[in-house]
Design an enzyme around this catalytic site. Structure first.
Site, PDB file in Angstrom:
ATOM      1  N   ASP A   7      27.367 102.029  39.018  1.00 34.14           N
ATOM      2  CA  ASP A   7      26.869 101.924  40.392  1.00 34.14           C
ATOM      3  C   ASP A   7      27.271 103.221  41.085  1.00 34.14           C
ATOM      4  OD1 ASP A   7      25.908 101.012  42.847  1.00 34.14           O
ATOM      5  OD2 ASP A   7      27.818 100.067  43.352  1.00 34.14           O
ATOM      6  N   GLU A  69      22.087 102.218  38.475  1.00 34.32           N
ATOM      7  CA  GLU A  69      21.278 101.793  39.613  1.00 34.32           C
ATOM      8  C   GLU A  69      20.386 102.936  40.080  1.00 34.32           C
ATOM      9  OE1 GLU A  69      22.254 100.651  44.127  1.00 34.32           O
ATOM     10  OE2 GLU A  69      23.120  99.265  42.660  1.00 34.32           O
ATOM     11  N   ASP A 141      32.189  97.512  44.158  1.00 26.01           N
ATOM     12  CA  ASP A 141      31.458  98.519  43.378  1.00 26.01           C
ATOM     13  C   ASP A 141      31.487  98.180  41.887  1.00 26.01           C
ATOM     14  OD1 ASP A 141      30.693 100.431  45.503  1.00 26.01           O
ATOM     15  OD2 ASP A 141      32.857 100.612  45.751  1.00 26.01           O
TER      16      ASP A 141
END
Length: 182
Positions: A7, A69, A141
């Site tokens: 991420d 992502e 996260d």
């Protein structure tokens, strides 16, 4: 198969590593890479920390593939550009570690993990905890990164089925609801 989820973020990048054996998932590791030790305006130094950190995670846990992502467009274009650079550092680190990289949007990950695309961070944390049978909630996260890895573990089954049923090359056929695989 060991999967690394990333991420990306310029200040905090989450990572999560899982082991997938068919439908069974096992937690391996998760955490964050922080760039707060460097001055806010020193972008090259922050990108180097991200690159080196992701390379270290890849070397330590030896995943076979990675899921990252896809950047979304913020209201602030400058923030979007900075996030894109952090994401570029992450992708470069993964590719330089010879990992196959798949990309998914936050919406795709939320739908896959929680069941709807507008899930809150707390909902993702709770579902990741349940899916991986963790004793506590992972960080925000890290839970997003673990969610990406979990989603890829399930999506790769579809990718494999599609590759067996068509003669198209991987890059052409692996567009799983807007995600990208290289």
């Amino acid at each position: 198969m060991r999967i690394l989820g990333i991420d990306p973020g310029l200040q905090t990048t989450g990572f999560g590593v899982i082991e997938a054996d068919g439908p069974r998932l096992a937690y391996v590791a998760s955490g964050t890479i922080r760039t707060s030790s460097v001055a806010v305006g020193d972008l090259p130094a922050r990108l180097k920390i991200l690159f080196d950190g992701i390379r270290e995670v890849a070397a330590r846990y030896e995943p076979q593939c990675a899921a990252v992502e896809i950047v979304f467009v913020n209201v602030n274009p400058q923030s979007t550009l900075l996030l894109g650079q952090a994401r570029g550092a992450a992708l470069t680190a993964l590719v330089s570690a010879n990992l196959a990289v798949s990309e998914y949007t936050a919406l795709q990950m939320k739908k896959a993990i929680v069941g709807h695309g507008h899930a809150k961070k707390e909902q993702i944390q709770a579902m990741v905890q349940r899916l991986l049978n963790l004793p506590g909630l992972p960080g925000k996260d890290a839970s997003d990164a673990l969610g990406l890895a979990i989603m890829h573990a399930h999506a790769r089954v579809s990718f494999d089925a599609m590759s067996r049923s068509t003669t198209l090359q991987r890059r052409q056929h692996a567009q799983f609801k807007g995600g990208r695989t290289y």
